[in-house]
Design a protein around this motif. Structure first.
Motif, PDB file in Angstrom:
ATOM      1  N   ASN A   1      25.621  41.064  44.414  1.00 59.33           N
ATOM      2  CA  ASN A   1      26.537  42.034  43.484  1.00 59.33           C
ATOM      3  C   ASN A   1      25.893  43.242  43.160  1.00 59.33           C
ATOM      4  O   ASN A   1      25.065  43.144  42.123  1.00 59.33           O
ATOM      5  CB  ASN A   1      27.356  41.443  42.630  1.00 59.33           C
ATOM      6  CG  ASN A   1      28.056  40.233  43.225  1.00 59.33           C
ATOM      7  OD1 ASN A   1      28.974  40.573  44.324  1.00 59.33           O
ATOM      8  ND2 ASN A   1      28.043  39.046  42.474  1.00 59.33           N
TER       9      ASN A   1
ATOM     10  N   CYS B   1      21.517  45.203  40.432  1.00 61.75           N
ATOM     11  CA  CYS B   1      21.919  46.283  39.881  1.00 61.75           C
ATOM     12  C   CYS B   1      21.102  47.739  40.509  1.00 61.75           C
ATOM     13  O   CYS B   1      19.816  47.511  40.240  1.00 61.75           O
ATOM     14  CB  CYS B   1      22.145  46.593  38.269  1.00 61.75           C
ATOM     15  SG  CYS B   1      23.082  45.114  37.760  1.00 61.75           S
TER      16      CYS B   1
ATOM     17  N   HIS C   1      32.142  57.629  37.087  1.00 58.92           N
ATOM     18  CA  HIS C   1      30.993  56.690  37.003  1.00 58.92           C
ATOM     19  C   HIS C   1      30.316  56.685  35.604  1.00 58.92           C
ATOM     20  O   HIS C   1      30.062  55.598  34.947  1.00 58.92           O
ATOM     21  CB  HIS C   1      30.028  56.463  38.013  1.00 58.92           C
ATOM     22  CG  HIS C   1      31.078  55.895  39.412  1.00 58.92           C
ATOM     23  ND1 HIS C   1      31.017  56.293  40.624  1.00 58.92           N
ATOM     24  CD2 HIS C   1      31.739  54.608  39.479  1.00 58.92           C
ATOM     25  CE1 HIS C   1      31.648  55.529  41.390  1.00 58.92           C
ATOM     26  NE2 HIS C   1      32.122  54.454  40.803  1.00 58.92           N
TER      27      HIS C   1
ATOM     28  N   VAL D   1      29.782  46.325  46.765  1.00 57.07           N
ATOM     29  CA  VAL D   1      29.363  47.606  46.158  1.00 57.07           C
ATOM     30  C   VAL D   1      30.444  48.333  45.653  1.00 57.07           C
ATOM     31  O   VAL D   1      31.314  49.176  46.315  1.00 57.07           O
ATOM     32  CB  VAL D   1      28.566  48.519  47.079  1.00 57.07           C
ATOM     33  CG1 VAL D   1      27.869  49.574  46.022  1.00 57.07           C
ATOM     34  CG2 VAL D   1      27.414  47.700  48.056  1.00 57.07           C
TER      35      VAL D   1
ATOM     36  N   ALA E   1      27.265  46.585  42.273  1.00 55.57           N
ATOM     37  CA  ALA E   1      27.879  47.529  41.487  1.00 55.57           C
ATOM     38  C   ALA E   1      27.289  47.298  39.796  1.00 55.57           C
ATOM     39  O   ALA E   1      26.825  46.402  39.539  1.00 55.57           O
ATOM     40  CB  ALA E   1      29.248  47.382  41.521  1.00 55.57           C
TER      41      ALA E   1
ATOM     42  N   SER F   1      33.657  49.496  42.716  1.00 53.97           N
ATOM     43  CA  SER F   1      33.609  50.656  41.554  1.00 53.97           C
ATOM     44  C   SER F   1      33.411  50.282  40.107  1.00 53.97           C
ATOM     45  O   SER F   1      32.973  50.934  39.283  1.00 53.97           O
ATOM     46  CB  SER F   1      34.544  51.605  41.797  1.00 53.97           C
ATOM     47  OG  SER F   1      35.919  50.932  41.679  1.00 53.97           O
ATOM     48  N   ASP F   2      34.297  49.233  39.819  1.00 50.82           N
ATOM     49  CA  ASP F   2      34.271  48.870  38.417  1.00 50.82           C
ATOM     50  C   ASP F   2      34.735  47.366  38.151  1.00 50.82           C
ATOM     51  O   ASP F   2      34.880  46.676  39.209  1.00 50.82           O
ATOM     52  CB  ASP F   2      35.271  49.614  37.712  1.00 50.82           C
ATOM     53  CG  ASP F   2      36.497  49.911  38.239  1.00 50.82           C
ATOM     54  OD1 ASP F   2      37.072  48.710  39.124  1.00 50.82           O
ATOM     55  OD2 ASP F   2      37.293  50.638  38.067  1.00 50.82           O
TER      56      ASP F   2
END
Length: 299
Positions: A100, A127, A243, A70, A102, A72-73
């Motif tokens: 995944n 997601c 975000h 988790v 993020a 950020s980018d």
């Protein structure tokens, strides 16, 4: 698979990751390791959950058989999945399941999927179209991409984290849908900020205006979640402006690849970039109203 068959590690324990960990702990899943670049945060959560705070992503994968990421980018994701990196999750990818969570570019989701499979592991994107409260309560909206059989293996765990669980398609497809969800949400947020900002400038009662919006074609989910916060300048972070900018940027890049011009998405992206430039990127996305109410930025 039963709960007892998962040994879970979590990489990235910010607002979302930490509350997902707490949810799984409440349900008696075995949380064996957590990792975060903020070592103090990792230590505190590990103490709370009676697990191990480790110093590298590689150690998480070594201890766990199922790893939730988790981060950020795209840049953070590339770092934890670096090919050949001494601290990379890929060092212990064989026979591991990586989920995944993020919001990333579809291209990177596909890249990670391929890297994990090359090392003998399995990868699934999950997601999230929800926020902190839903992570804690296990009522996330999860959109998944990857191989169908991997989705089925992860399904019991994902069902315990979600109220809505959808399989979208191969790797990268869920990331496309998530980008569009956030593109539309962010545009709705920016439009609401303009409506309330203009209403304020015209001397209207904003509580009345929000009620009228809710009863007419101006209604939206964003009105429910962000309208009062915009009016009261209450921008405690559930989903940050930074975000929002990142996710609108992903959608704009996809539009460019598809040969489409999306002026509203571009304008929304520009608004959130302006907010970041004013040093407000870590406020909630509702803070976009600070750009549309007269004299707010200086007060």
């Amino acid at each position: 698979m039963a709960q007892s068959e998962f040994r879970i590690g979590i990489v990235g324990i910010g607002r979302m990751g930490a509350n997902m960990a707490r949810r799984l702990h409440d349900l008696h899943y075995a949380i064996v390791a957590v990792y975060d670049t903020d070592t103090e945060r990792a230590g505190a959560l590990a103490k709370e959950l009676a697990c191990t705070a480790v110093t590298t992503p590689a150690r998480v994968a070594e201890l766990a058989d199922t790893v939730l990421t988790v981060v950020s980018d795209d840049a953070a994701m590339r770092q934890i999945y670096s090919l050949g990196g001494p601290d990379s999750l890929l060092r212990h990818a064989a026979n591991r399941l990586f989920i995944n969570c993020a919001t990333l570019s579809p291209e990177l989701q596909r890249e990670v999927h391929a890297l994990v499979e090359q090392q003998g592991g399995r990868s699934l994107e999950a997601c999230m179209a929800s926020s902190i409260t839903q992570a804690r309560q296990g009522t996330l909206y999860l959109m998944c991409g990857g191989r169908p059989e991997v989705f089925e293996r992860a399904k019991p765990l994902l069902q315990d984290l979600s109220a809505h669980l959808r399989y979208i398609g191969p790797a990268g497809e869920a990331a496309k849908v998530k980008a569009l969800v956030n593109m539309v949400m962010n545009a709705n947020t920016a439009a609401l900020a303009e409506g309330l900002g203009l209403g304020s400038a015209l001397g209207l009662d904003l509580t009345m205006l929000r009620e009228v919006f809710s009863q007419t074609g101006a209604n939206s989910r964003v009105l429910e979640t962000d309208g009062e916060d915009m009016q009261q300048r209450a921008h405690d972070c559930y989903f940050s402006a930074a975000h929002a900018a990142k996710d609108s940027g992903i959608a704009c890049a996809l539009a460019q690849q598809a040969g489409l011009d999306l002026p509203l998405a571009k304008a929304t992206y520009d608004q959130y970039r302006r907010l970041i430039d004013h040093g407000k990127g870590e406020l909630d996305k509702s803070a976009v109203a600070e750009l549309t109410f007269k004299d707010r930025l200086n007060h």
